[in-house]
Write a protein that holds these residues in place. Structure first.
Motif, PDB file in Angstrom:
ATOM      1  N   VAL A  11     -62.577  11.259 -23.064  1.00  0.00           N
ATOM      2  CA  VAL A  11     -61.395  10.821 -23.820  1.00  0.00           C
ATOM      3  C   VAL A  11     -60.206  11.720 -23.496  1.00  0.00           C
ATOM      4  N   GLU A  12     -60.430  13.017 -23.472  1.00  0.00           N
ATOM      5  CA  GLU A  12     -59.335  13.952 -23.203  1.00  0.00           C
ATOM      6  C   GLU A  12     -58.773  13.752 -21.799  1.00  0.00           C
ATOM      7  N   LEU A  43     -58.429   1.976 -22.857  1.00  0.00           N
ATOM      8  CA  LEU A  43     -57.456   3.062 -22.852  1.00  0.00           C
ATOM      9  C   LEU A  43     -56.645   3.061 -24.145  1.00  0.00           C
ATOM     10  N   ARG A  44     -56.255   1.878 -24.575  1.00  0.00           N
ATOM     11  CA  ARG A  44     -55.471   1.770 -25.802  1.00  0.00           C
ATOM     12  C   ARG A  44     -56.280   2.280 -26.993  1.00  0.00           C
ATOM     13  N   PHE A  51     -58.557   4.543 -27.085  1.00  0.00           N
ATOM     14  CA  PHE A  51     -58.698   5.997 -27.098  1.00  0.00           C
ATOM     15  C   PHE A  51     -57.357   6.728 -26.991  1.00  0.00           C
ATOM     16  N   GLY A  52     -56.269   5.994 -27.123  1.00  0.00           N
ATOM     17  CA  GLY A  52     -54.957   6.629 -27.180  1.00  0.00           C
ATOM     18  C   GLY A  52     -54.411   7.095 -25.853  1.00  0.00           C
ATOM     19  N   SER A  53     -54.853   6.478 -24.762  1.00  0.00           N
ATOM     20  CA  SER A  53     -54.363   6.838 -23.438  1.00  0.00           C
ATOM     21  C   SER A  53     -53.173   5.954 -23.057  1.00  0.00           C
ATOM     22  N   GLY A  54     -52.124   6.588 -22.579  1.00  0.00           N
ATOM     23  CA  GLY A  54     -50.967   5.843 -22.094  1.00  0.00           C
ATOM     24  C   GLY A  54     -50.906   5.781 -20.583  1.00  0.00           C
ATOM     25  N   LEU A  78     -58.817  10.927 -20.013  1.00  0.00           N
ATOM     26  CA  LEU A  78     -58.071   9.662 -19.975  1.00  0.00           C
ATOM     27  C   LEU A  78     -56.724   9.789 -20.682  1.00  0.00           C
ATOM     28  N   LYS A  79     -56.644  10.639 -21.673  1.00  0.00           N
ATOM     29  CA  LYS A  79     -55.378  10.847 -22.372  1.00  0.00           C
ATOM     30  C   LYS A  79     -54.428  11.743 -21.576  1.00  0.00           C
ATOM     31  N   ALA A  80     -54.998  12.559 -20.691  1.00  0.00           N
ATOM     32  CA  ALA A  80     -54.176  13.537 -19.965  1.00  0.00           C
ATOM     33  C   ALA A  80     -53.665  13.023 -18.618  1.00  0.00           C
TER      34      ALA A  80
END
Length: 280
Positions: A25-26, A46-47, A49-52, A28-30
């Protein structure tokens, strides 16, 4: 999370989103970019788990092009994550060619541990051979499938196959014909999902079990077949030799390959191969 420029190989859940690791998760978010087997499938993940991150298509029909796109991003100092629709990329899914090209270009590849349908199924199978062979999907054509299974029949390893619902009946029928009715097959269907099923039975009863309920034929399958017994018939080497000779390989190479596959004596197989070639 601070992330360096590299290709991150990120496993994604087979079905249950809670199986996503904290590290995945980290990552994909980074990362600013995610190379995905199916962008339409991965965008909701992605959405969730808060990934942009922005998406790059990376499927089996464009892997060379996708690899160059990933390399371009890495050359610009950016990080890229590689994901498949479910499970670990490059494991009967696209990704291996991209990883190879990135490594050839001199960039770092960082693998993350995570979901894999084959390993998940093995852990619940109860099959006790110390070794396993992951085959993946069998050939769609009956003749090619039969040849492949004949070459696998005497191996002393648990055999692991993937199969789609529309082909599971014919594949199980072929497994029973090639390996005999006594060996155990374990069905691992829809792993981690609502209708997860794990069922073991002799191969001779497998087709009947599938046909008894249409729901048993739905979803994605891992099929695990018990290893050949240690006293598997001595004709295994000869069967493999015949297959290899039929492909036009030199006698010496046939004997070497057959010995590696079956564990039989290379010298004895060489003599058999000579006799078979003379008889043919």
């Amino acid at each position: 999370m601070t992330i360096e420029s590299a290709l991150y190989v990120v496993p994604t859940p087979l079905g249950n989103l809670q199986d996503m690791s904290l590290r995945a998760v980290e990552v994909l978010k980074a990362v600013p970019w995610v190379a995905a087997e199916d962008t339409r499938h991965s965008q909701p993940l992605l959405r969730h788990f808060g990934s942009g991150a922005r998406l790059l298509p990376a499927h089996q029909h464009n892997e060379e092009q996708a690899a160059q796109g990933v390399i371009d991003k890495l050359a610009a100092g950016e990080a890229v994550a590689l994901v498949s629709d479910a499970g670990t990329p490059a494991f009967s899914d696209p990704g291996a060619r991209i990883v190879a090209r990135v490594r050839e270009a001199g960039f770092k590849v960082v693998p993350l541990p995570g979901a894999c349908a084959a390993v998940t199924a093995l852990s619940a199978s109860g099959l006790m051979a110390p070794h396993f062979l992951f085959y993946g999907f069998l050939p769609a054509k009956a003749g090619q499938r039969q040849k492949e299974l004949e070459a696998l029949a005497a191996l002393p390893y648990t055999l692991v196959f993937y199969e789609a619902p529309h082909r599971v009946l014919e594949s199980v029928e072929a497994l029973a014909a090639a390996f005999g009715p006594e060996r155990t097959i374990v069905f691992a269907r829809e792993l981690t999902k609502l209708f997860e099923t794990i069922h073991a039975c002799p191969l001779g009863e497998a087709l009947e079990w599938l046909q008894a309920d249409a729901n048993r034929q739905r979803g994605e399958f891992v099929l695990l077949v018990e290893a050949a017994p240690e006293d598997a018939d001595d004709g295994a080497g000869e069967r493999v030799l015949r297959l290899l000779l039929a492909e036009g390989l030199p006698v010496k190479q046939c004997a070497k390959l057959a010995a590696e596959i079956t564990g039989a004596s290379k010298n004895e197989l060489y003599q058999k191969a000579l006799a078979l070639k003379d008889a043919g």
